[in-house]
Write an enzyme that holds these catalytic residues in place. Structure first.
Site, mmCIF file in Angstrom:
data_model
loop_
_atom_site.group_PDB
_atom_site.id
_atom_site.type_symbol
_atom_site.label_atom_id
_atom_site.label_comp_id
_atom_site.label_asym_id
_atom_site.label_seq_id
_atom_site.Cartn_x
_atom_site.Cartn_y
_atom_site.Cartn_z
ATOM 1 N N ARG A 91 0.978 -1.267 -0.106
ATOM 2 C CA ARG A 91 -0.150 -0.049 -0.013
ATOM 3 C C ARG A 91 0.780 1.143 0.033
ATOM 4 N NH1 ARG A 91 -5.184 2.275 1.505
ATOM 5 N NH2 ARG A 91 -4.852 4.528 1.444
ATOM 6 N N ARG A 101 -3.885 4.394 -5.626
ATOM 7 C CA ARG A 101 -3.436 3.542 -4.708
ATOM 8 C C ARG A 101 -3.447 2.103 -4.868
ATOM 9 N NH1 ARG A 101 -7.370 5.696 -0.764
ATOM 10 N NH2 ARG A 101 -6.315 7.625 -1.240
ATOM 11 N N ASP A 106 -11.745 -0.828 3.459
ATOM 12 C CA ASP A 106 -12.431 -0.038 4.461
ATOM 13 C C ASP A 106 -13.669 -0.761 5.077
ATOM 14 O OD1 ASP A 106 -11.125 2.100 3.733
ATOM 15 O OD2 ASP A 106 -12.451 2.761 2.173
HETATM 16 N N1 ROI Z 1 -12.631 6.194 -6.686
HETATM 17 C C1 ROI Z 1 -13.101 5.143 -7.095
HETATM 18 N N2 ROI Z 1 -13.862 4.948 -8.237
HETATM 19 N N3 ROI Z 1 -12.941 3.937 -6.281
HETATM 20 C C2 ROI Z 1 -12.319 3.949 -5.271
HETATM 21 O O1 ROI Z 1 -12.246 2.964 -4.535
HETATM 22 C C3 ROI Z 1 -11.659 5.102 -4.727
HETATM 23 N N4 ROI Z 1 -11.016 5.241 -3.555
HETATM 24 C C4 ROI Z 1 -10.583 6.428 -3.045
HETATM 25 C C5 ROI Z 1 -10.785 7.706 -3.712
HETATM 26 C C6 ROI Z 1 -9.365 8.453 -3.916
HETATM 27 C C7 ROI Z 1 -11.612 8.812 -2.807
HETATM 28 N N5 ROI Z 1 -11.587 7.650 -5.084
HETATM 29 C C8 ROI Z 1 -11.956 6.391 -5.607
HETATM 30 O O2 ROI Z 1 -10.009 6.497 -1.846
#
Ligand code: ROI
Length: 169
Positions: A91, A101, A106
């Site tokens: 990560r 990332r 989560d």
């Molecule tokens: N945007 C998408 N489409 N999917 C994600 O998992 C995701 N995760 C994030 C941020 C950067 C907010 N944008 C994302 O953490």
């Protein structure tokens, strides 16, 4: 892993996402790693979705999914385990807010708990605004009520469509 026979597990939902370095493979590996945790049993897994980035647009599309687990772990113990899996997947945060990332795990919901701690807020604060979380969650838990927020189906109906496709089961 199997739970003890007398366990009274809690149903929790985990959001998985990433957009760097083979995200489909990483999400599949993360699913396996979560299923293998002591005190955790997989209870459902959505399709894999390709989603338009929320945040800066100059980053690759994301791959997202939602997993249901039954767990006897406490919320912070589950969080520790998920963060260890993120770390094992290299990560990296490249500094930029909402930037790309490799793997994000989560805790979206933890039974009917409402948790407001520095390390962990549940329901996940972004849950009700994020199509890439709401839609896969609805796929595996269509009748869900979000603690303190009402029916999942109402949030799905109200959520703007920014771009989300099933890419794999
Ligand atoms: N945007 C998408 N489409 N999917 C994600 O998992 C995701 N995760 C994030 C941020 C950067 C907010 N944008 C994302 O953490």
């Amino acid at each position: 892993m199997p739970l003890p026979p007398d366990a009274r597990p809690v149903r929790a939902y985990i959001g998985l996402g990433g957009n760097l370095d083979q995200p489909v493979d990483r999400i599949r590996l993360a699913r396996r790693a979560i299923s293998d945790l002591e005190g955790v049993r997989e209870a459902g897994f959505s399709s894999l979705y390709r989603s338009v980035p929320m945040g800066p647009a100059d980053q690759p599309d994301y791959v997202n999914a939602v997993m249901a687990v039954d767990t006897v772990l406490e919320p912070l113990s589950l969080l520790d385990q998920l963060q260890a899996i993120e770390a094992a997947n290299g990560r990296v945060r490249l500094g930029e807010r909402w930037g790309p990332r490799t793997l994000d795990l989560d805790i979206l919901l933890f039974g009917d708990a409402i948790i407001d701690m520095e390390r962990l807020r549940v329901p996940h604060p972004g849950l009700c605004e994020r199509e890439f979380v709401l839609v896969p969650l609805q796929e595996i838990a269509p009748g869900l009520e979000i603690p303190g927020r009402g029916w999942l189906r109402d949030w799905v109906s109200a959520c703007p469509r920014r771009g989300l496709d099933v890419i794999a089961m």
